[in-house]
Write an enzyme that holds these catalytic residues in place. Structure first.
Site, PDB file in Angstrom:
ATOM      1  N   LYS A 113      23.133 -37.061  27.042  1.00 10.97           N
ATOM      2  CA  LYS A 113      24.316 -36.772  26.217  1.00 10.97           C
ATOM      3  C   LYS A 113      25.375 -37.850  26.409  1.00 10.97           C
ATOM      4  CE  LYS A 113      23.844 -31.825  25.509  1.00 10.97           C
ATOM      5  NZ  LYS A 113      24.354 -30.483  25.769  1.00 10.97           N
ATOM      6  N   LYS A 195      12.019 -33.243  22.331  1.00 13.26           N
ATOM      7  CA  LYS A 195      12.073 -31.787  22.161  1.00 13.26           C
ATOM      8  C   LYS A 195      12.816 -31.421  20.882  1.00 13.26           C
ATOM      9  CE  LYS A 195      16.254 -30.395  24.236  1.00 13.26           C
ATOM     10  NZ  LYS A 195      17.180 -29.586  24.799  1.00 13.26           N
ATOM     11  N   LYS A 198      18.918 -29.030  18.116  1.00 11.66           N
ATOM     12  CA  LYS A 198      19.917 -28.905  17.051  1.00 11.66           C
ATOM     13  C   LYS A 198      20.528 -30.253  16.723  1.00 11.66           C
ATOM     14  CE  LYS A 198      21.168 -24.932  19.515  1.00 11.66           C
ATOM     15  NZ  LYS A 198      22.046 -23.980  20.143  1.00 11.66           N
TER      16      LYS A 198
HETATM   17  P1  TYM Z   1      20.871 -24.117  24.532  1.00  9.54           P
HETATM   18  O1  TYM Z   1      21.941 -23.435  23.760  1.00  9.54           O
HETATM   19  O2  TYM Z   1      20.676 -25.573  24.308  1.00  9.54           O
HETATM   20  O3  TYM Z   1      19.487 -23.403  24.275  1.00  9.54           O
HETATM   21  C1  TYM Z   1      19.308 -21.999  24.402  1.00  9.54           C
HETATM   22  C2  TYM Z   1      17.949 -21.696  24.992  1.00  9.54           C
HETATM   23  O4  TYM Z   1      16.919 -22.267  24.171  1.00  9.54           O
HETATM   24  C3  TYM Z   1      16.044 -23.056  24.966  1.00  9.54           C
HETATM   25  N1  TYM Z   1      15.545 -24.188  24.155  1.00  9.54           N
HETATM   26  C4  TYM Z   1      14.251 -24.478  23.967  1.00  9.54           C
HETATM   27  N2  TYM Z   1      13.123 -23.868  24.387  1.00  9.54           N
HETATM   28  C5  TYM Z   1      11.939 -24.401  23.996  1.00  9.54           C
HETATM   29  N3  TYM Z   1      11.834 -25.512  23.229  1.00  9.54           N
HETATM   30  C6  TYM Z   1      12.943 -26.158  22.776  1.00  9.54           C
HETATM   31  N4  TYM Z   1      12.820 -27.227  21.996  1.00  9.54           N
HETATM   32  C7  TYM Z   1      14.217 -25.643  23.147  1.00  9.54           C
HETATM   33  N5  TYM Z   1      15.492 -26.024  22.889  1.00  9.54           N
HETATM   34  C8  TYM Z   1      16.289 -25.125  23.517  1.00  9.54           C
HETATM   35  C9  TYM Z   1      16.909 -23.557  26.124  1.00  9.54           C
HETATM   36  O5  TYM Z   1      16.127 -23.936  27.235  1.00  9.54           O
HETATM   37  C10 TYM Z   1      17.755 -22.323  26.400  1.00  9.54           C
HETATM   38  O6  TYM Z   1      17.073 -21.420  27.236  1.00  9.54           O
HETATM   39  N6  TYM Z   1      23.019 -24.780  29.017  1.00  9.54           N
HETATM   40  C11 TYM Z   1      22.235 -23.853  28.222  1.00  9.54           C
HETATM   41  C12 TYM Z   1      22.917 -22.514  28.019  1.00  9.54           C
HETATM   42  C13 TYM Z   1      23.368 -21.836  29.266  1.00  9.54           C
HETATM   43  C14 TYM Z   1      22.559 -21.109  30.178  1.00  9.54           C
HETATM   44  C15 TYM Z   1      23.457 -20.651  31.190  1.00  9.54           C
HETATM   45  C16 TYM Z   1      21.204 -20.806  30.240  1.00  9.54           C
HETATM   46  C17 TYM Z   1      24.646 -21.800  29.715  1.00  9.54           C
HETATM   47  N7  TYM Z   1      24.702 -21.080  30.890  1.00  9.54           N
HETATM   48  C18 TYM Z   1      22.991 -19.900  32.262  1.00  9.54           C
HETATM   49  C19 TYM Z   1      20.738 -20.061  31.322  1.00  9.54           C
HETATM   50  C20 TYM Z   1      21.637 -19.619  32.321  1.00  9.54           C
HETATM   51  C21 TYM Z   1      22.010 -24.476  26.849  1.00  9.54           C
HETATM   52  O7  TYM Z   1      22.687 -25.405  26.475  1.00  9.54           O
HETATM   53  O8  TYM Z   1      21.064 -23.843  26.102  1.00  9.54           O
END
Ligand code: TYM
Length: 331
Positions: A113, A195, A198
């Site tokens: 990022k 991967k 968004k």
């Molecule tokens: P975020 O919002 O990017 O994504 C949400 C969840 O989706 C999963 N994910 C994927 N899984 C499989 N293939 C993909 N291409 C893919 N893209 C996204 C992510 O692994 C996630 O589980 N930092 C985290 C959010 C967060 C969080 C937490 C998660 C904040 N605090 C505490 C667990 C525990 C995030 O940006 O997820």
């Protein structure tokens, strides 16, 4: 017997996509009956990169509605907006004082990022995994259902927990463990070596995408033959991951057998996959529209979730302040 505690979060940045769904949300739904689940729409996380304050609220409602439409039941889980619980930020400060800068600099997501960020890189982007650790431990969660891209952050959270417990001589927090699905790493449709994300246009299918657009994106998905031999190329492997997520096991087995026999036709696989995704997503899209047509009800669900989450967070913070020596005001 007490149910085990689960925590996870999703950012309100743009559309929820099928990677989020197969890697996380589907798992959240399958855990909701047997675990004590707390799920958050993590708006504090969404401001670590440039953002538009005027759309934050609608994005939060959009993500909340999508999760409920996909099957998350607010009567079974706590679903809340992170910023309704300011204890997340207070605990983040306490944990920041126990986290090494070197560990933060090593985070892959930070490096990625930061390299994409034009202009200043702010401290929030680097400290983000500490906020994530605070999210989890505030509820003393033992399990964290996430996609593979979050494993490094989770490992750091475990390290912070160990340091906290050993510094203050008490097992205040459990070491959180990940829960992964078979769809834990869904790849970009237009580049199966990255991967699905968004922030990569053309890489994803949103949970509310219309059928025509789903068909187009799947038919155009990159399917390089990949390395020679029996190993699948990344594009085909990704289509199988999606098929496992949306089609019946019989259909998956049929195509796997075709592949093994060397007579898999990509066109057939893609057509079947597109229809399976459409069948899976159509009810979600329809339910989501219905939920968003009653925004007051949705806001009440989130307010109620926020109240419940906060009650737990306040208790943990009391314990943390006490053990860390913060005892003012005196009674
Ligand atoms: P975020 O919002 O990017 O994504 C949400 C969840 O989706 C999963 N994910 C994927 N899984 C499989 N293939 C993909 N291409 C893919 N893209 C996204 C992510 O692994 C996630 O589980 N930092 C985290 C959010 C967060 C969080 C937490 C998660 C904040 N605090 C505490 C667990 C525990 C995030 O940006 O997820």
């Amino acid at each position: 017997m007490d149910k085990k505690k689960v925590f996870s979060g999703i950012q309100p940045t743009g559309e929820v996509h099928i990677g989020n769904y197969l890697g996380a949300i589907k798992n959240w739904i399958s855990l909701q009956d047997s675990y004590d689940c707390v799920f958050s729409i993590v708006d504090y996380h969404a401001i670590t990169v440039e953002y538009d304050p005027s759309v934050l609220e609608s994005r939060i409602l959009n993500v909340a509605a999508t999760n409920i439409a996909a099957g998350l039941d607010p009567n079974k889980v706590i679903l809340f907006v992170q910023s309704m619980v300011p204890e997340h930020t207070e605990l983040t400060w306490f944990l920041t004082c126990l986290t090494s800068i070197g560990a933060l600099e090593r985070m892959t997501q930070f490096k990625e990022k930061a390299s994409r960020q034009k202009g200043n890189i702010f401290a929030g982007l680097m400290n983000y995994p500490i906020l994530q650790a605070a999210d989890i431990v505030l509820y003393k969660a033992e399990f964290v259902p996430v996609g593979e891209d979050q494993l490094q952050h989770l490992e750091l959270a475990r390290e912070i927990v160990r340091r906290f417990n050993s510094t203050f001589g008490k097992e205040v927090f459990p070491e959180p463990k990940s829960l992964l699905t078979s769809g834990a790493r869904v790849m970009a449709l237009n580049d199966p070596t990255s991967k699905m994300s968004k922030s990569l246009p053309g890489s994803y299918i949103s949970l509310t995408e219309d059928p025509d657009s789903i068909r187009k994106k799947i038919m155009r998905a990159v399917t390089d033959p990949g390395p020679q031999g029996s190993e699948m190329g990344p594009g085909i492997k990704n289509l199988f991951t999606l098929l496992e997520g949306f089609a019946s096991s019989e259909v998956v087995t049929k195509f796997k057998n075709d592949y093994a026999a060397g007579n898999l036709r990509y066109k057939d696989l893609k057509e079947t996959l597109a229809e399976a995704i459409i069948d899976g997503l159509t009810p979600i899209r329809e339910r989501k529209e219905e939920i968003l047509s009653k925004p007051e009800d949705l806001k009440e669900i989130l307010n109620e979730g926020g109240r419940k989450a906060r009650a737990q967070a306040v208790e943990t913070l009391k314990e943390v302040r006490d053990i860390m020596g913060f005892n003012f005001p005196k009674a």
